[in-house]
Design an enzyme around this catalytic site. Sequence first.
Site, mmCIF file in Angstrom:
data_model
loop_
_atom_site.group_PDB
_atom_site.id
_atom_site.type_symbol
_atom_site.label_atom_id
_atom_site.label_comp_id
_atom_site.label_asym_id
_atom_site.label_seq_id
_atom_site.Cartn_x
_atom_site.Cartn_y
_atom_site.Cartn_z
ATOM 1 N N ASP A 91 -20.662 -10.962 7.245
ATOM 2 C CA ASP A 91 -20.840 -10.144 8.443
ATOM 3 C C ASP A 91 -22.278 -10.144 8.933
ATOM 4 O O ASP A 91 -22.527 -10.072 10.138
ATOM 5 C CB ASP A 91 -20.435 -8.693 8.154
ATOM 6 N N GLN A 108 -15.200 -2.565 4.437
ATOM 7 C CA GLN A 108 -14.670 -2.912 5.754
ATOM 8 C C GLN A 108 -13.871 -1.772 6.369
ATOM 9 O O GLN A 108 -13.797 -1.643 7.592
ATOM 10 C CB GLN A 108 -13.803 -4.168 5.653
ATOM 11 N N HIS A 155 -15.239 0.488 9.224
ATOM 12 C CA HIS A 155 -15.328 0.082 10.624
ATOM 13 C C HIS A 155 -14.603 1.058 11.541
ATOM 14 O O HIS A 155 -15.040 1.304 12.665
ATOM 15 C CB HIS A 155 -14.741 -1.314 10.809
ATOM 16 N N HIS A 191 -10.447 -10.992 6.977
ATOM 17 C CA HIS A 191 -11.346 -11.297 5.860
ATOM 18 C C HIS A 191 -10.541 -11.346 4.573
ATOM 19 O O HIS A 191 -9.757 -10.432 4.303
ATOM 20 C CB HIS A 191 -12.410 -10.212 5.693
#
Length: 427
Positions: free
Chosen positions: A352, A250, A253, A319
């Site tokens: 996702d 993650q 990102h 998350h």
Amino acid sequence: MIHHIKRGKAPQAKLQANVLVQTTVQAILSDIEQRGESAVREYSEKFDKWSPEAFRLTKAQIDSAIDSLSSQARKDIEFAQTQIRRFAQIQLSTLRDVEVETLPGVVLGHRNIPMKSVGCYIPGGKYPLIASAHMSVLTAKVAGVDRVIACAPPFDGKPSPEIVAAMALAGADEIYALGGVQAIAAMALGTESIAPVDMIVGPGNAFVAEAKRQLFGRVGIDLLAGPTETMVICDDSVDAELVAVDLLGQAEHGPTSPAVCITTSRSIAEQLPAAIESVLSRLETRAVAAQSWADYGEIILCDSDEEMLQESERIASEHVQVMTRNPDWFLQNMRSYGALFLGHRTNVSYGDKVIGTNHTLPTMGAGRYTGGLWAGKFIKTHTYQRVLTDEASVMVGEYCSRLCALEHMAGHKEQADIRVRRFAANT
């Protein structure tokens, strides 16, 4: 006792208002409202080097995008959309209209009504986020929205065929190759060729998020989303490499994406920095992920599950991956988060991209007061009432009259009194 082995930047730095973003977005929105499509075109050319004859894609262009997919790519997109559609339909089925006689002659009810029009923003400048088309367009269509339009910026100088195909297969009624603040403004305010919508949904960069914030009230929005956040809660039932992968998955990102490990395992806390470096070495996105981890990564060592819960509730991450011997304990006790991923067999990437739950989720602590995007976000629940008998109107009217008098609201009181006067003779 809770020990912060590694800290990220202070919360004040994360929450500090970006005046440049705010003023830039405000100026763009004002300009587009005044000059319409010509302003949209100028900003598209300025920011995306994109000024096609028309921003809306034709059926031929859409069909060409779908036809350009490999058979495997199309099957994969359709598989993901099947899972997301199925779960959205299950969620929608939990909403029901109600009508009940609460007192003799008094009927109250509500109806769940889909919105008429929704605009979906699909990010695609840095990564072509195909999955965001499923999450927004498809979910809105499952909810029964009449008109769903979708915008995505060009990718490598042209509309991303994968995003276009995903939008079309999800059921978009209009597809535009348009990105950034100009896309949000065009959908919300309308232009000569784009009719405005009632709600804007979908993730985006800081400028897109700020445009949604400034337009909220004129249109509805799903969430005010900040940078992607992830948290791993773990004990010694897993290893440092798995934790590192789930954090960095993650962190890629963007350079401001918080990634937090909360653990009761001193071994994992001590091994994690080296595991992070090892995993980074095999990621093509290592530059972004490394910066995110350096600036916003955290390692928090706790003595118990209760302490891990305390820290997770304080942070309220978007998350939360739970890899402990009893992940269901966290499911039962956690109240502030975006989405949970329970056990080592699942992960945030599944959510996702493909598993069926929606990936548009609350950030910046918003999980304390809202959940993520789902079919119900596109539904408005409207109440109604009927009074069936003179007797019921007189009975309710007498209570209402006295209550209005307590509030010194003469007009409200007369609404009740006139019915009491007219209907009392019939009772």
